[in-house]
Motif scaffolding. Structure first.
Motif, PDB file in Angstrom:
ATOM      1  N   ALA A  21      -9.618  14.002   7.009  1.00 20.96           N
ATOM      2  CA  ALA A  21     -10.718  13.075   6.733  1.00 20.96           C
ATOM      3  C   ALA A  21     -10.346  12.096   5.629  1.00 20.96           C
ATOM      4  O   ALA A  21     -10.712  10.922   5.680  1.00 20.96           O
ATOM      5  N   ASN A  22      -9.615  12.581   4.632  1.00 18.00           N
ATOM      6  CA  ASN A  22      -9.197  11.694   3.547  1.00 18.00           C
ATOM      7  C   ASN A  22      -8.139  10.684   3.999  1.00 18.00           C
ATOM      8  O   ASN A  22      -8.070   9.584   3.479  1.00 18.00           O
ATOM      9  N   GLN A  23      -7.330  11.052   4.977  1.00 18.62           N
ATOM     10  CA  GLN A  23      -6.292  10.126   5.457  1.00 18.62           C
ATOM     11  C   GLN A  23      -6.839   9.107   6.450  1.00 18.62           C
ATOM     12  O   GLN A  23      -6.449   7.948   6.418  1.00 18.62           O
ATOM     13  N   PHE A  32     -16.603  15.135   4.872  1.00 18.17           N
ATOM     14  CA  PHE A  32     -15.565  16.021   4.347  1.00 18.17           C
ATOM     15  C   PHE A  32     -14.658  15.364   3.316  1.00 18.17           C
ATOM     16  O   PHE A  32     -13.637  15.929   2.960  1.00 18.17           O
ATOM     17  N   GLN A  33     -15.000  14.175   2.843  1.00 14.33           N
ATOM     18  CA  GLN A  33     -14.100  13.452   1.951  1.00 14.33           C
ATOM     19  C   GLN A  33     -14.389  13.656   0.468  1.00 14.33           C
ATOM     20  O   GLN A  33     -13.721  13.071  -0.361  1.00 14.33           O
ATOM     21  N   ASP A  34     -15.335  14.481   0.128  1.00 11.45           N
ATOM     22  CA  ASP A  34     -15.690  14.655  -1.273  1.00 11.45           C
ATOM     23  C   ASP A  34     -15.386  16.090  -1.703  1.00 11.45           C
ATOM     24  O   ASP A  34     -15.250  16.992  -0.882  1.00 11.45           O
ATOM     25  N   VAL A  40     -17.756  24.256  -0.011  1.00 16.08           N
ATOM     26  CA  VAL A  40     -18.356  24.706   1.242  1.00 16.08           C
ATOM     27  C   VAL A  40     -17.320  25.425   2.095  1.00 16.08           C
ATOM     28  O   VAL A  40     -17.604  26.486   2.678  1.00 16.08           O
ATOM     29  N   ILE A  41     -16.119  24.895   2.180  1.00 10.72           N
ATOM     30  CA  ILE A  41     -15.056  25.511   2.988  1.00 10.72           C
ATOM     31  C   ILE A  41     -14.752  26.927   2.496  1.00 10.72           C
ATOM     32  O   ILE A  41     -14.737  27.886   3.279  1.00 10.72           O
ATOM     33  N   PHE A  42     -14.529  27.061   1.198  1.00  7.43           N
ATOM     34  CA  PHE A  42     -14.208  28.384   0.664  1.00  7.43           C
ATOM     35  C   PHE A  42     -15.414  29.323   0.738  1.00  7.43           C
ATOM     36  O   PHE A  42     -15.253  30.528   0.946  1.00  7.43           O
ATOM     37  N   GLY A  43     -16.619  28.792   0.561  1.00  4.10           N
ATOM     38  CA  GLY A  43     -17.815  29.622   0.711  1.00  4.10           C
ATOM     39  C   GLY A  43     -17.962  30.171   2.116  1.00  4.10           C
ATOM     40  O   GLY A  43     -18.235  31.363   2.312  1.00  4.10           O
TER      41      GLY A  43
END
Length: 161
Positions: A21-23, A32-34, A40-43
């Motif tokens: 998303a960042n690329q 997903f860019q912040d 959230v992903i690790f949670g």
């Protein structure tokens, strides 16, 4: 973690989507860019690991990370979202509650943090009650040495087993 396949898989997929998303800078993946996306992903990875491998001690950190990340997302997207320190205590209370459902410990902490969050978030509305409590405590505070005396006498005179 005994079997880390669920945790590792979700983390790798999540980080892949995050960096992609960042690329690509696609509007669809802007979510997903912040940095809250990492929370959230690790949670989600911790929660999935807890339920898939029956390692319920990971429910608490999973819900805390997911909740904090979601809170930061919602606070940046919606002006009316309550961006208050009480929200963090509410998220911790929710984490303790869901963790206590599986581990059978932490329900008391959940109730405590929920009450604390409620007080913090709505303290402006109950400020007149705090004044009443403050004056009551200040009048009782003069007599706190009597409490020490009573506890000391109880300790000295109770029956020892």
């Amino acid at each position: 973690m005994k079997k880390q396949t669920t945790f590792s898989g979700i983390v790798l997929v999540g980080l892949g989507v995050y960096f992609l998303a960042n690329q690509l800078h696609l509007p669809l993946l802007r979510l997903f860019q912040d940095w809250p996306a990492l929370l959230v992903i690790f949670g989600i990875a911790f929660i999935a690991q807890a339920y898939s491998a029956r390692e319920y001690q990971y429910i608490f950190p999973g819900i805390v990370l997911f909740g904090f990340g979601l809170h930061f997302f919602l606070a940046s997207w919606f002006q009316r979202w309550p961006n208050h320190v009480g929200m963090f205590f509410l998220i911790i209370a929710i984490a303790f509650f869901f963790s206590s459902r599986k581990t059978k410990t932490g329900l008391g902490q959940s109730i405590f943090f929920f009450a604390f969050a409620f007080i913090l978030m709505f303290s402006e509305r109950f400020s007149h009650l705090f004044h009443i409590v403050e004056t009551g405590i200040s009048s009782v505070w003069k007599f706190w040495p009597f409490g020490l005396i009573i506890v000391g006498v109880y300790i000295l005179w109770r029956k020892r087993k």
